[in-house]
Design an enzyme around this catalytic site. Structure first.
Site, PDB file in Angstrom:
ATOM      1  CG  ASP A   1      12.362  -3.066 -11.745  1.00 32.22           C
ATOM      2  OD1 ASP A   1      11.183  -2.817 -12.048  1.00 32.22           O
ATOM      3  OD2 ASP A   1      13.318  -2.368 -12.104  1.00 32.22           O
TER       4      ASP A   1
ATOM      5  CG  ASP B   1       7.183  -1.234 -13.004  1.00 32.29           C
ATOM      6  OD1 ASP B   1       7.101  -0.445 -12.040  1.00 32.29           O
ATOM      7  OD2 ASP B   1       7.860  -0.983 -14.018  1.00 32.29           O
ATOM      8  CD  GLU B   2      10.466   0.334  -9.048  1.00 29.89           C
ATOM      9  OE1 GLU B   2      11.570  -0.043  -8.602  1.00 29.89           O
ATOM     10  OE2 GLU B   2      10.324   1.377  -9.720  1.00 29.89           O
TER      11      GLU B   2
END
Length: 361
Positions: free
Chosen positions: A11, A105-106
């Protein structure tokens, strides 16, 4: 011996805001909100400096400005975020093809069996985070465990720029103490509903039967019953079509002369050749990526009708280097191939892989 998967959840830390601070040094150390403004709109992301004042994503810009009078609003640049997200995912694919992106983003990674033959998911996570820092310039946090739910939960424990592992023998005791709002998949509304019937943490949740939870929360009741016991059977679902193959390097000191340029590019090219030989991938487009000392990025490309051989790729890189004078000292070089001869689809990944569990992750 128990068989168990080894899952990493990576993350990025305050991704959008961190990108803006990286690309604009004037924003570093300042409270930044991506999206919205002081009068209207909604905050898409907030830097950690802004979060200190209570600014959060999905908050109105007006309220955010009231909470933090010195808040700096910037317009989102999703093309830039996607560019860096793709770069980060390419790092993931150096370790495993079992990558399940959740957003820009993860992502989840199954490293039960991996391309670097490292039995430690913990060490792989450390290496991945280090590469993201060195090659992209951003910080990431990670969680490691034997299923996706626990890995996702673990990634929040030592944020920002940290990681945590939840071992099988630790899972139930950890979950019993976990506040109910910290459970992945339990949102604010559900958490409030649970608290209204006396469920404040995992221990409380564990006291209720499947029948009661199903009656109260529908199909999610079974999910809640299982996760508090560390049971989450969902596999990492890769959905990847490789569109490029690349290698790059961020230098400890900025480069400023032709000799150091060529030496650095030769080292990067050798790494690209190793990846070409390992994957069998060829590409018709050769791209030279340049990140300057002020963090601006320039790309130069050339496309061929046929797939160029390795020597031709190197000659093309040199031609692209000489195409124009470099504007500033260089922080990063990258060499990439696109318009590839293969597309790696989801069905090529095969079934879930398992290995004997030795008590460590």
């Amino acid at each position: 011996m128990e068989k168990v998967r080894k899952i990493i959840h990576v993350d990025m830390d305050a991704f959008y805001a961190s990108v803006e601070q990286m690309d604009n040094p004037d924003l570093r150390g300042k409270p930044v909100a991506v999206g919205g403004n002081r009068e209207r709109g909604v905050v898409a992301a907030a830097s950690y400096e802004a979060r200190f004042y209570g600014v959060r994503s999905a908050m109105s810009g007006k309220l955010a400005a009231l909470k933090c009078p010195k808040l700096v609003f910037v317009k989102p640049r999703f093309d830039r975020y996607k560019e860096l997200s793709n770069q980060i995912r390419e790092i993931f694919y150096d370790y495993t093809d079992l990558v399940e992106p959740l957003s820009l983003d993860e992502a989840f990674l199954d490293v039960t069996e991996n391309k670097v033959n490292n039995p430690s998911a913990t060490l792989i996570a450390q290496e991945i985070r280090g590469r993201i820092r060195e090659e992209v310039g951003l910080n990431a946090s990670a969680g490691i465990s034997y299923n996706k739910f626990l890995a996702k939960t673990a990634s929040d424990i030592n944020k920002p720029n940290g990681q945590a592992v939840i071992l099988p023998k630790e899972a139930e005791a950890f979950l019993e103490k976990l506040p109910i709002e910290k459970f992945f998949g339990i949102g604010k509304v559900t958490a409030e509903k649970m608290k209204s019937i006396g469920i404040h943490n995992g221990h409380d949740l564990k006291q209720f039967s499947i029948q009661y939870l199903t009656k109260k929360f529908g199909k999610s009741g079974l999910h809640f019953f299982n996760i508090v016991r560390g049971i989450h059977l969902s596999e990492v679902q890769p959905n990847r079509i490789r569109k490029s193959l690349s290698a790059e390097n961020t230098f400890e000191k900025d480069l400023s002369d032709r000799v150091s340029f060529e030496a650095a590019l030769l080292e990067i090219f050798e790494e690209l050749k190793r990846r070409i030989n390992r994957t069998g991938i060829k590409g018709r487009t050769v791209t030279l990526k340049i990140k300057y000392s002020d963090f601006t990025i320039q790309t130069r490309s050339k496309t061929f009708e046929q797939y160029p051989e390795e020597q031709k790729i190197w000659e093309t890189v040199m031609d692209l280097l000489q195409q124009d004078a470099l504007a500033l000292p260089v922080r990063l070089f990258g060499i990439g191939l696109s318009n590839l001869n293969v597309e790696i689809e989801q069905e090529h990944f095969g079934e879930q892989l398992w290995i004997d569990f030795d008590g460590e992750l």
